[in-house]
Motif scaffolding. Structure first.
Motif, mmCIF file in Angstrom:
data_model
loop_
_atom_site.group_PDB
_atom_site.id
_atom_site.type_symbol
_atom_site.label_atom_id
_atom_site.label_comp_id
_atom_site.label_asym_id
_atom_site.label_seq_id
_atom_site.Cartn_x
_atom_site.Cartn_y
_atom_site.Cartn_z
ATOM 1 N N TRP A 140 21.149 -42.512 26.858
ATOM 2 C CA TRP A 140 20.087 -42.617 25.841
ATOM 3 C C TRP A 140 20.706 -42.720 24.447
ATOM 4 N N VAL A 165 10.438 -46.004 28.865
ATOM 5 C CA VAL A 165 10.882 -45.371 30.114
ATOM 6 C C VAL A 165 10.237 -46.156 31.262
ATOM 7 N N GLN A 187 22.871 -39.925 39.280
ATOM 8 C CA GLN A 187 22.420 -38.880 40.217
ATOM 9 C C GLN A 187 21.071 -39.135 40.876
ATOM 10 N N LYS A 188 20.599 -40.390 40.850
ATOM 11 C CA LYS A 188 19.274 -40.626 41.457
ATOM 12 C C LYS A 188 19.423 -41.682 42.546
ATOM 13 N N THR A 231 9.749 -39.839 35.344
ATOM 14 C CA THR A 231 10.016 -38.917 36.452
ATOM 15 C C THR A 231 9.125 -37.681 36.403
ATOM 16 N N PHE A 237 9.810 -37.502 29.469
ATOM 17 C CA PHE A 237 11.063 -38.177 29.132
ATOM 18 C C PHE A 237 10.935 -39.101 27.920
ATOM 19 N N ILE A 287 16.538 -44.755 34.568
ATOM 20 C CA ILE A 287 17.280 -43.673 35.228
ATOM 21 C C ILE A 287 16.707 -43.324 36.599
ATOM 22 N N SER A 288 15.394 -43.248 36.727
ATOM 23 C CA SER A 288 14.877 -42.866 38.044
ATOM 24 C C SER A 288 14.199 -44.023 38.784
ATOM 25 N N ASP A 328 14.841 -47.257 29.807
ATOM 26 C CA ASP A 328 15.417 -46.179 30.611
ATOM 27 C C ASP A 328 15.052 -46.453 32.076
ATOM 28 N N SER A 380 25.808 -37.394 31.184
ATOM 29 C CA SER A 380 24.505 -37.407 31.861
ATOM 30 C C SER A 380 23.669 -38.560 31.302
ATOM 31 N N GLY A 381 22.460 -38.713 31.809
ATOM 32 C CA GLY A 381 21.563 -39.751 31.314
ATOM 33 C C GLY A 381 21.290 -39.606 29.817
ATOM 34 N N HIS A 382 21.283 -38.363 29.326
ATOM 35 C CA HIS A 382 21.098 -38.161 27.886
ATOM 36 C C HIS A 382 22.160 -38.921 27.096
ATOM 37 N N ASN A 421 10.512 -45.618 34.896
ATOM 38 C CA ASN A 421 9.858 -44.684 35.824
ATOM 39 C C ASN A 421 9.822 -43.309 35.162
#
Ligand SMILES: Cc1ncc(COP(=O)(O)O)c(C=O)c1O
Length: 392
Positions: A70, A141, A197-198, A145, A92, A174-175, A172, A65-67, A143
């Motif tokens: 990170w 970060v 997943q985004k 989220t 986040f 991610i989003s 980051d 996952s994104g974690h 975006n």
């Protein structure tokens, strides 16, 4: 459980809708990941990912996952006792911070108002004060989220440069990735962290790490223990030659297809669509806010996010009640408020495989949901969103 017909309108800011084309691409037998056919697919994916990250440097993928991304970012460039600077963005930035602290890294937050976004001048001032260059990295970060605030990655790069500081810049995305502009190389990002997943429209389960040559060099002398995440084990020169364990072959089939879809629409086309949808969602919320109704959580018009809109409900109202009503009555799923925003905020995800009528359907359900959940609101949100889309 009542029978539901039609599609669920899935408006969470991750995971997001998976296009039928991607689902079909994954609906095939497994492939030996050591075989030529899979290597060609992986090669195409890495080329496509670099275009989305806007980098010509190193691109790595993990089954995680994104974690995971990170963790990979931090353990490869930091050593125990290092200091990292984290501009505060919301849920986040706090979660990334917690992870980092487990590794014996000292975190210094640059405090910021979650609703207004980080202040590059405050980052610059802190870095200037670090005359001995003890800060190893800035963790940003892009975006956030949880708040719907899109932080100014390029401006923070300028702040690092203006301070003349050698800190690595870890971002980051991610989003934001595949939803609005992110430029790893032009913005001088050393490690860029993304998830499947985004904006990439895939199931959760893969994460991506863009690595600059400066970050790769730093990874040679960093001393945190690492095995699964170790970039050195994955690379042959600047190419990812192997996965840590079995390659996630089906996710790669899906990634190949989603990257082809992005290429067909063009990245600029993808960003323009997200900008139209984001503007319409915000127009709707602004109409609701009349007379003290639900309002945009982001109060900085320069930093509104085109991939997620966080909506703060008035005191005494329950955002989760609205989410429940929308899910039960209309089969529409919205995101909830995270950490201290639980119950106070609901989030409209408008990223990935989404078009105007899907957004309009969801906003209509939310407007009905406000009435049904007894949340006072201004009228005409749906009309305002329609006007925004017609004018776009
Ligand atoms: C900005 C941001 N960073 C990190 C994460 C964590 O990613 P994951 O849930 O895939 O571990 C998320 C998840 O929503 C996110 O939105």
């Amino acid at each position: 459980m009542p029978v539901q017909r039609g599609r669920m309108f899935f408006m969470n800011p991750g995971p997001t809708n998976i296009p039928d084309r991607v689902l079909r691409a994954m609906h095939r037998p497994a492939l030996d990941f050591a075989q030529k056919e899979f290597k060609a697919i992986a090669e195409e994916c890495f080329v496509g990912l670099k275009k989305v990250f806007k980098t010509e440097q190193i691109m790595l993928a993990y089954a995680a996952s994104g974690h995971g991304a990170w963790e990979s970012a931090v353990v490869n460039v930091c050593s125990a006792g290092d200091i990292v600077l984290v501009p505060e963005t919301g849920h986040f930035s706090s979660s990334w911070t917690q992870m980092v602290e487990h590794y014996g890294i000292k975190v210094e937050m640059v405090p910021a108002d979650w609703r207004r976004g980080v202040d590059p001048a405050a980052v610059e001032a802190r870095l200037k004060a670090d005359v001995n260059h003890e800060i190893r990295a800035v963790l940003q970060v892009h975006n956030e989220t949880s708040t719907g605030v899109a932080h100014p990655v390029a401006a923070i790069r300028k702040a690092i440069d203006a301070a003349g500081h050698p800190a690595l810049y870890l971002v980051d995305t991610i989003s934001s990735l595949g939803s609005f502009d992110f430029r790893m190389d032009e913005w001088g990002v050393d490690v860029a962290v993304g998830g499947s997943q985004k904006g990439l429209m895939l199931p959760p389960g893969m994460c991506f790490t863009g690595v600059s040559r400066k970050a790769l060099a730093a990874s040679q002398s960093a001393t945190l223990p690492r095995e699964y995440w170790d970039w050195r084990r994955m690379l042959d020169g600047e190419r990812q030659a192997r996965f840590a364990g079995t390659a996630p072959v089906h996710l790669m089939f899906g990634l190949q297809e989603s990257l082809r879809m992005i290429e067909e629409e063009t990245l600029d086309g993808v960003f323009a669509r997200h900008a139209r949808l984001g503007a319409a969602a915000r127009a709707c919320v602004k109409a609701w806010s009349a007379g003290g109704g639900p309002e945009l959580f982001c109060t900085n018009p320069d930093l509104v996010s085109d991939s997620v809109t966080a909506v703060q409900v008035p005191d005494g109202s329950d955002a989760n009640k609205l989410r429940e009503v929308c899910a039960e009555r209309f089969n529409v799923s919205f995101g909830g408020g995270l950490s201290r925003l639980n119950g106070k905020v609901f989030r409209i995800g408008h990223m990935g495989d989404l078009n105007e009528p899907m957004l309009m359907g969801a906003l209509t359900a939310a407007e009905m949901g406000l009435d049904l959940a007894g949340i006072p609101h201004g009228k005409g949100g749906v009309e305002a969103a329609m006007a925004s889309l017609k004018a776009a």
